[in-house]
Design an enzyme around this catalytic site. Structure first.
Site, PDB file in Angstrom:
ATOM      1  N   ASP A   1      32.477  40.871  43.232  1.00 51.51           N
ATOM      2  CA  ASP A   1      31.871  39.736  42.189  1.00 51.51           C
ATOM      3  C   ASP A   1      33.016  39.906  41.451  1.00 51.51           C
ATOM      4  OD1 ASP A   1      29.682  38.439  41.349  1.00 51.51           O
ATOM      5  OD2 ASP A   1      29.693  39.641  39.689  1.00 51.51           O
ATOM      6  N   ARG A   2      32.817  40.122  39.977  1.00 51.76           N
ATOM      7  CA  ARG A   2      33.830  40.140  38.958  1.00 51.76           C
ATOM      8  C   ARG A   2      35.008  40.902  39.317  1.00 51.76           C
ATOM      9  NH1 ARG A   2      32.766  35.360  37.213  1.00 51.76           N
ATOM     10  NH2 ARG A   2      33.991  35.763  35.536  1.00 51.76           N
TER      11      ARG A   2
ATOM     12  N   ARG B   1      37.291  39.291  41.449  1.00 51.21           N
ATOM     13  CA  ARG B   1      38.144  38.253  40.799  1.00 51.21           C
ATOM     14  C   ARG B   1      39.352  39.118  40.215  1.00 51.21           C
ATOM     15  NH1 ARG B   1      35.608  34.061  41.989  1.00 51.21           N
ATOM     16  NH2 ARG B   1      33.130  34.311  42.246  1.00 51.21           N
TER      17      ARG B   1
ATOM     18  N   HIS C   1      23.812  31.555  35.548  1.00 45.23           N
ATOM     19  CA  HIS C   1      24.494  32.588  34.509  1.00 45.23           C
ATOM     20  C   HIS C   1      25.985  32.128  34.330  1.00 45.23           C
ATOM     21  CE1 HIS C   1      25.291  34.693  38.194  1.00 45.23           C
ATOM     22  NE2 HIS C   1      26.172  35.053  37.913  1.00 45.23           N
ATOM     23  N   TRP C   2      26.836  31.623  35.318  1.00 44.50           N
ATOM     24  CA  TRP C   2      27.864  31.163  35.257  1.00 44.50           C
ATOM     25  C   TRP C   2      28.129  30.143  34.079  1.00 44.50           C
ATOM     26  CZ3 TRP C   2      32.066  30.102  39.288  1.00 44.50           C
ATOM     27  CH2 TRP C   2      32.328  31.462  40.102  1.00 44.50           C
TER      28      TRP C   2
ATOM     29  N   TYR D   1      33.243  35.782  31.300  1.00 37.33           N
ATOM     30  CA  TYR D   1      33.040  34.489  32.080  1.00 37.33           C
ATOM     31  C   TYR D   1      33.638  33.253  31.556  1.00 37.33           C
ATOM     32  CZ  TYR D   1      29.543  36.183  35.269  1.00 37.33           C
ATOM     33  OH  TYR D   1      29.167  36.683  36.340  1.00 37.33           O
TER      34      TYR D   1
ATOM     35  N   HIS E   1      23.857  39.387  48.055  1.00 41.66           N
ATOM     36  CA  HIS E   1      25.008  39.307  47.196  1.00 41.66           C
ATOM     37  C   HIS E   1      25.406  40.877  47.065  1.00 41.66           C
ATOM     38  CE1 HIS E   1      27.853  38.327  43.932  1.00 41.66           C
ATOM     39  NE2 HIS E   1      27.054  39.313  43.068  1.00 41.66           N
TER      40      HIS E   1
END
Length: 291
Positions: free
Chosen positions: A104-105, A108, A149-150, A211, A272
């Site tokens: 996930d984050r 990235r 939520h993005w 974000y 997820h």
């Protein structure tokens, strides 16, 4: 959780990064996603530590790591800065080169880490994401509804921060519990840790800034790499959940092939949160690839 691991903190790149370390052998960095902490790896860390020196870190803004103030361009939470944190932490642990497993984050951050520090990363496994730029560019109604939520978190401060801080548990249950498996994959101890950390001063700000950076400065960095022809040039494994939004709304392997020269991938029977939903399947894939 994390039997045989040491929990500690190290000041690197101007911020305190909390982590657990255990095992022996080549270095393996584990990076978590939102709205969690390094605790996501508790079902696989001990097995990984039989083969690697495992360092499971909290990203800046999350968990027990430092939470720098916001600035107008969100640079303090750019994936470039988070990647610098990760490299500095691994260097401090004695690893100039290491592998990465990230969700996930954190995935990235790992993507940026491998672009900015190509000599540091040997192999990389990314869980349940497509490249950030391609996901924003291809956003449709189904994705926007599932990943609401993005778009909530990038609203100007202090609205999202205020709402999260008003009821952290409601936010946590809404984000994590609305996925395909609900809250079933999360042990009481792990969920308690996620909630404890979400309640810490500055966490809501850190999450929102993460974000906001991804919707602004991170996209600038990604476009610059594409324009310059920079690709990931390391062995890359991408895994995504058959029941997750990423696999339904995008073609993860195809998207990673656009930005990486040596990539393979597959779907796993999970949603997820692969590390907590299907730990044994994940271990089989990761160990087979990293070893």
């Amino acid at each position: 959780m994390f039997a045989g691991f040491l929990k500690d903190q190290r000041h690197v790149n101007g911020v305190d990064i909390a982590y657990r370390i255990g095992g022996s052998g080549p270095g393996l960095l584990l990076l978590h996603g939102h709205p969690q902490t390094h605790v996501i790896w508790h079902k696989v860390a001990e097995q990984l530590a039989e083969h690697f020196t495992v360092i499971a870190a909290d990203l800046r803004g999350y968990g027990d790591s430092g939470k720098p103030p916001a600035n107008d361009h969100h640079t303090h939470y750019s994936k470039r800065e988070m990647a610098k944190d990760a490299v500095a932490l691994m260097n401090a642990m004695g690893f100039e080169r290491f592998s990465v497993l990230a969700h996930d984050r954190g995935a990235r951050v790992a993507h940026r880490l491998a672009l900015d520090h190509p000599d540091a990363v040997q192999r990389m496994v990314l869980l349940d994401i497509a490249p950030t730029l391609s996901m924003y560019a291809q956003t449709n109604e189904a994705f926007a509804r599932a990943y609401w939520h993005w778009f909530f978190l990038i609203r100007p401060a202090p609205l999202p921060e205020t709402l999260i801080e008003a009821d952290p548990e409601a936010y946590l249950r809404s984000v994590m519990g609305s996925r395909s498996a609900g809250l079933k994959p999360f042990t009481a101890e792990a969920f308690g840790e996620y909630l404890r950390c979400l309640k810490l001063p500055g966490t809501a700000r850190g999450i929102c800034e993460d974000y906001r950076a991804s919707a602004s400065i991170d996209l600038e960095h990604d476009r610059a790499d594409i324009d310059a022809g920079h690709h990931l040039n390391l062995p890359l494994l991408v895994l995504w959940g058959a029941e997750g939004t990423v696999g339904r709304c995008f073609e993860p392997l195809k998207e990673w092939q656009h930005v990486a020269t040596d990539v393979r991938g597959k779907t796993l029977p999970a949603g997820h949160y692969i590390a907590e939903e299907a730990p044994e399947l994940l271990l089989a894939e990761v160990l087979g690839f990293l070893r």
